[in-house]
Design an enzyme around this catalytic site. Sequence first.
Site, PDB file in Angstrom:
ATOM      1  N   LYS A  97       0.798  -1.219   0.000  1.00 40.44           N
ATOM      2  CA  LYS A  97       0.000   0.000   0.000  1.00 40.44           C
ATOM      3  C   LYS A  97       0.837   1.277   0.000  1.00 40.44           C
ATOM      4  O   LYS A  97       0.372   2.340  -0.419  1.00 40.44           O
ATOM      5  CB  LYS A  97      -0.938   0.005   1.201  1.00 40.44           C
ATOM      6  CG  LYS A  97      -2.102  -0.968   1.104  1.00 40.44           C
ATOM      7  CD  LYS A  97      -3.153  -0.487   0.125  1.00 40.44           C
ATOM      8  CE  LYS A  97      -4.423  -1.314   0.206  1.00 40.44           C
ATOM      9  NZ  LYS A  97      -5.486  -0.792  -0.693  1.00 40.44           N
ATOM     10  N   SER A 110       0.886  -9.825  -0.459  1.00 42.04           N
ATOM     11  CA  SER A 110       0.633  -8.386  -0.438  1.00 42.04           C
ATOM     12  C   SER A 110       0.943  -7.703   0.881  1.00 42.04           C
ATOM     13  O   SER A 110       1.136  -6.481   0.916  1.00 42.04           O
ATOM     14  CB  SER A 110      -0.827  -8.111  -0.827  1.00 42.04           C
ATOM     15  OG  SER A 110      -1.712  -8.737   0.081  1.00 42.04           O
TER      16      SER A 110
END
Length: 300
Positions: free
Chosen positions: A23, A274
């Site tokens: 992110k 992720s």
Amino acid sequence: MKLLNKRKRFLKLENLQKTGSFKLRGAMNKILSLSDQEAKNGILAASAGNHAQGVALAASLRGINSKVYMPKHTPLSKVAATSGYGAEIVLSGETYDESYQRAIEEMNQNGSTFVHAFDDEKVIAGQGTIALEMLQQKSQLDVIFVPIGGGGLISGIALGVKAFNPSIKVFGVQASGASATYHKFTDQKMKSSLSVNTLADGILVKEPGINTYPIIKKYIDDIVTVSDEEIAHAIMFMLEREKMLVEGAGAAALAAILYKKIPIDQKKVGCIISGGNVDPIKIQTFKEMSNKAMNLYYAG
């Protein structure tokens, strides 16, 4: 990328980013692109945790005040890390979507600059840098598995991959307890879009983005779902085999590979891990769920 078990499975370890997830890429790209006036107004965001840390760090590096709305049940590790990077935290709502609505209300009141977790062109472009790095390292990949929450990550990766080589397959993976994009992509009606529930809190999103879904529909080859038990098994697999503790969202794509949701024999496969922001106290729960998944798999 890290080679997994010498079987042409390559892991992109975004859990090793400074904030523990991919992110940071999108948040940094967006915040660095803001005008001085937009920056002066301060930053608002809503996040289940990982975007919050990316926004907090990126804003701090640019000297901008940031405020992040997070769901009430966000893991304490993510809340503490976000605060540590300099953001003001507001815990509000049961899901990301509810936190998002609270943040939008404040934005409308005070004019702060909102940095969306996924539904923003510059955020999507920032996430797409993952694809460029993967293909620089392994240009001959046949398939890439990507987790889906709101769709920012897979949109950026799909745009990057298909521009480089349209023949590379991009498969999305959603948690079965939060599978709105899967149902929309496969033209299935959701039984209920009012309730979502999964241990993969990083992809606990009720609906795909307005900007991300058209990209998904155009460029993604298929989407599959994985159960929480399968995700838990992937978490334990990473802990036991790779000595890494990853979060539920981070393990979702790997779960689809381990449980053979799509035939990929003899293919060179890329897999996005992720994020790794998870409370270690949950390991015992993951272990129990993992055992259940294995029992069901072999029984079936």
